[in-house]
Motif scaffolding. Sequence first.
Motif, PDB file in Angstrom:
ATOM      1  N   GLU A 124       1.867   9.649  -6.097  1.00 28.80           N
ATOM      2  CA  GLU A 124       1.651  10.848  -5.292  1.00 28.80           C
ATOM      3  C   GLU A 124       0.879  10.560  -4.012  1.00 28.80           C
ATOM      4  N   ALA A 125       0.282   9.385  -3.920  1.00 29.07           N
ATOM      5  CA  ALA A 125      -0.552   9.049  -2.761  1.00 29.07           C
ATOM      6  C   ALA A 125       0.287   8.503  -1.609  1.00 29.07           C
ATOM      7  N   ASP A 126      -0.159   8.805  -0.384  1.00 27.47           N
ATOM      8  CA  ASP A 126       0.458   8.216   0.812  1.00 27.47           C
ATOM      9  C   ASP A 126      -0.214   6.904   1.176  1.00 27.47           C
ATOM     10  N   GLY A 127      -1.430   6.709   0.674  1.00 25.91           N
ATOM     11  CA  GLY A 127      -2.169   5.473   0.886  1.00 25.91           C
ATOM     12  C   GLY A 127      -3.207   5.336  -0.210  1.00 25.91           C
ATOM     13  N   LEU A 128      -3.682   4.110  -0.446  1.00 28.66           N
ATOM     14  CA  LEU A 128      -4.609   3.863  -1.549  1.00 28.66           C
ATOM     15  C   LEU A 128      -5.748   2.952  -1.106  1.00 28.66           C
ATOM     16  N   LEU A 129      -6.947   3.281  -1.571  1.00 26.60           N
ATOM     17  CA  LEU A 129      -8.108   2.425  -1.377  1.00 26.60           C
ATOM     18  C   LEU A 129      -8.727   2.179  -2.749  1.00 26.60           C
ATOM     19  N   GLY A 161       5.841  -0.506  -0.546  1.00 22.55           N
ATOM     20  CA  GLY A 161       5.712   0.050   0.798  1.00 22.55           C
ATOM     21  C   GLY A 161       4.478   0.888   1.027  1.00 22.55           C
ATOM     22  N   LYS A 162       3.723   1.187  -0.025  1.00 19.59           N
ATOM     23  CA  LYS A 162       2.510   1.989   0.158  1.00 19.59           C
ATOM     24  C   LYS A 162       1.377   1.122   0.696  1.00 19.59           C
ATOM     25  N   PRO A 163       0.656   1.588   1.716  1.00 20.01           N
ATOM     26  CA  PRO A 163      -0.492   0.826   2.240  1.00 20.01           C
ATOM     27  C   PRO A 163      -1.693   0.952   1.308  1.00 20.01           C
ATOM     28  N   ALA A 181     -12.011  -9.362  -3.072  1.00 14.57           N
ATOM     29  CA  ALA A 181     -10.874  -8.665  -2.456  1.00 14.57           C
ATOM     30  C   ALA A 181      -9.661  -9.588  -2.366  1.00 14.57           C
ATOM     31  N   TRP A 182      -9.934 -10.835  -2.025  1.00 15.63           N
ATOM     32  CA  TRP A 182      -8.828 -11.794  -1.833  1.00 15.63           C
ATOM     33  C   TRP A 182      -8.030 -12.004  -3.115  1.00 15.63           C
ATOM     34  N   THR A 183      -8.737 -12.154  -4.248  1.00 23.13           N
ATOM     35  CA  THR A 183      -8.041 -12.366  -5.512  1.00 23.13           C
ATOM     36  C   THR A 183      -7.321 -11.104  -6.003  1.00 23.13           C
ATOM     37  N   ALA A 184      -7.674  -9.952  -5.461  1.00 24.04           N
ATOM     38  CA  ALA A 184      -7.023  -8.698  -5.861  1.00 24.04           C
ATOM     39  C   ALA A 184      -5.698  -8.477  -5.138  1.00 24.04           C
ATOM     40  N   ILE A 185      -5.467  -9.223  -4.079  1.00 23.56           N
ATOM     41  CA  ILE A 185      -4.235  -9.035  -3.303  1.00 23.56           C
ATOM     42  C   ILE A 185      -2.994  -9.292  -4.149  1.00 23.56           C
ATOM     43  N   THR A 186      -3.115 -10.138  -5.167  1.00 25.52           N
ATOM     44  CA  THR A 186      -1.960 -10.416  -6.022  1.00 25.52           C
ATOM     45  C   THR A 186      -1.422  -9.148  -6.686  1.00 25.52           C
ATOM     46  N   GLN A 187      -2.311  -8.207  -6.987  1.00 28.65           N
ATOM     47  CA  GLN A 187      -1.871  -6.955  -7.612  1.00 28.65           C
ATOM     48  C   GLN A 187      -0.953  -6.180  -6.662  1.00 28.65           C
ATOM     49  N   LEU A 188      -1.326  -6.143  -5.394  1.00 32.41           N
ATOM     50  CA  LEU A 188      -0.518  -5.433  -4.397  1.00 32.41           C
ATOM     51  C   LEU A 188       0.800  -6.156  -4.148  1.00 32.41           C
ATOM     52  N   HIS A 190       2.710  -7.997  -6.106  1.00 35.90           N
ATOM     53  CA  HIS A 190       3.742  -7.804  -7.129  1.00 35.90           C
ATOM     54  C   HIS A 190       4.320  -6.389  -7.098  1.00 35.90           C
ATOM     55  N   HIS A 191       3.558  -5.461  -6.565  1.00 31.67           N
ATOM     56  CA  HIS A 191       4.066  -4.088  -6.432  1.00 31.67           C
ATOM     57  C   HIS A 191       4.801  -3.870  -5.097  1.00 31.67           C
ATOM     58  N   GLY A 192       4.762  -4.876  -4.231  1.00 32.83           N
ATOM     59  CA  GLY A 192       5.410  -4.709  -2.936  1.00 32.83           C
ATOM     60  C   GLY A 192       4.630  -3.813  -1.991  1.00 32.83           C
ATOM     61  N   MET A 193       3.333  -3.672  -2.223  1.00 30.88           N
ATOM     62  CA  MET A 193       2.496  -2.810  -1.395  1.00 30.88           C
ATOM     63  C   MET A 193       2.033  -3.546  -0.140  1.00 30.88           C
ATOM     64  N   LEU A 194       1.531  -2.793   0.819  1.00 30.99           N
ATOM     65  CA  LEU A 194       1.092  -3.353   2.096  1.00 30.99           C
ATOM     66  C   LEU A 194      -0.428  -3.443   2.124  1.00 30.99           C
ATOM     67  N   PHE A 195      -0.966  -4.651   2.172  1.00 35.92           N
ATOM     68  CA  PHE A 195      -2.409  -4.824   2.228  1.00 35.92           C
ATOM     69  C   PHE A 195      -2.905  -4.520   3.642  1.00 35.92           C
ATOM     70  N   VAL A 196      -3.901  -3.639   3.731  1.00 35.61           N
ATOM     71  CA  VAL A 196      -4.451  -3.228   5.029  1.00 35.61           C
ATOM     72  C   VAL A 196      -5.928  -3.616   5.081  1.00 35.61           C
ATOM     73  N   PRO A 197      -6.263  -4.781   5.617  1.00 36.07           N
ATOM     74  CA  PRO A 197      -7.671  -5.136   5.802  1.00 36.07           C
ATOM     75  C   PRO A 197      -8.205  -4.470   7.072  1.00 36.07           C
TER      76      PRO A 197
END
Length: 256
Positions: A124-129, A161-163, A181-188, A190-197
């Motif tokens: 339901e989210a347009d973006g996630l933090l 595609g979700k940021p 934060a760096w080691t958490a990028i793997t979660q995004l 595999h989901h095909g999400m967009l990492f926004v630093p």
Amino acid sequence: MGKGGGCFPSKKQQPTVASDQAVTAERNAPLPTEEKIEGSEEVVEPAGPPVVETKLKIFIVFYSMYGHVESLAKQMKKGVDGTEGVEGVLCRVAETLPSDVLEKMHAPPKDPSIPEISAAELVEADGLLFGFPTRYGCMAAQMKAFFDSTGQLWREQKLAGKPAGFFVSTGAQGGGQETTAWTAITQLTHHGMLFVPIGYTFGAGMFKMDEIRGGSPYGAGVFAGDGTRQPSEAELSLAEYQGKYMASIVKKLVQT
């Protein structure tokens, strides 16, 4: 010819030619107008339904044991809410430790006004933090358990595609402000999400050396120390900025 020599027209015979003036007058006569009935009211068409503005939603999903990450999350929401057309939604992931263990660890009670989120709600989210404390340079087990519950979303690529971005808490300066934060990028990934630093978009605040400050180009951060240290103004400012920055990115992606 009858008696008296007079000549009279037949009573059945009518004049065949009308006067020019009579015809003209008939043609120029005003059209009849509808008589207004006393007491009648003008018919007004019903108004359509009110236009409701739909705001973009950024879910701020976090785990916080002692309140440090939660403080950043609440400040981050201010940054999101301060952006026109975007709303921040605070959510916490489920606790995995039993209450007796939390009591022995002197963990304060959770804020009941912030609801727990299920994996299915992420769509339901347009973006996630995502915010979490570190455990040996990686995310805390509670947040990892939440990501582990997103298998169905991964299978259907519902989050592709979700940021998304991260913010963290560590005990010390060398405790993993970047690696957590760096080691958490793997979660995004595999989901095909967009990492926004946030990079260095915060400007001069990223280069200040006159005080101890958490945070990195990966995202906002706080040094918790032994648990008694609370987020500084500099750390809270960076968190609020990250919320505002993410909101601007989400708007750009939606508008393209």
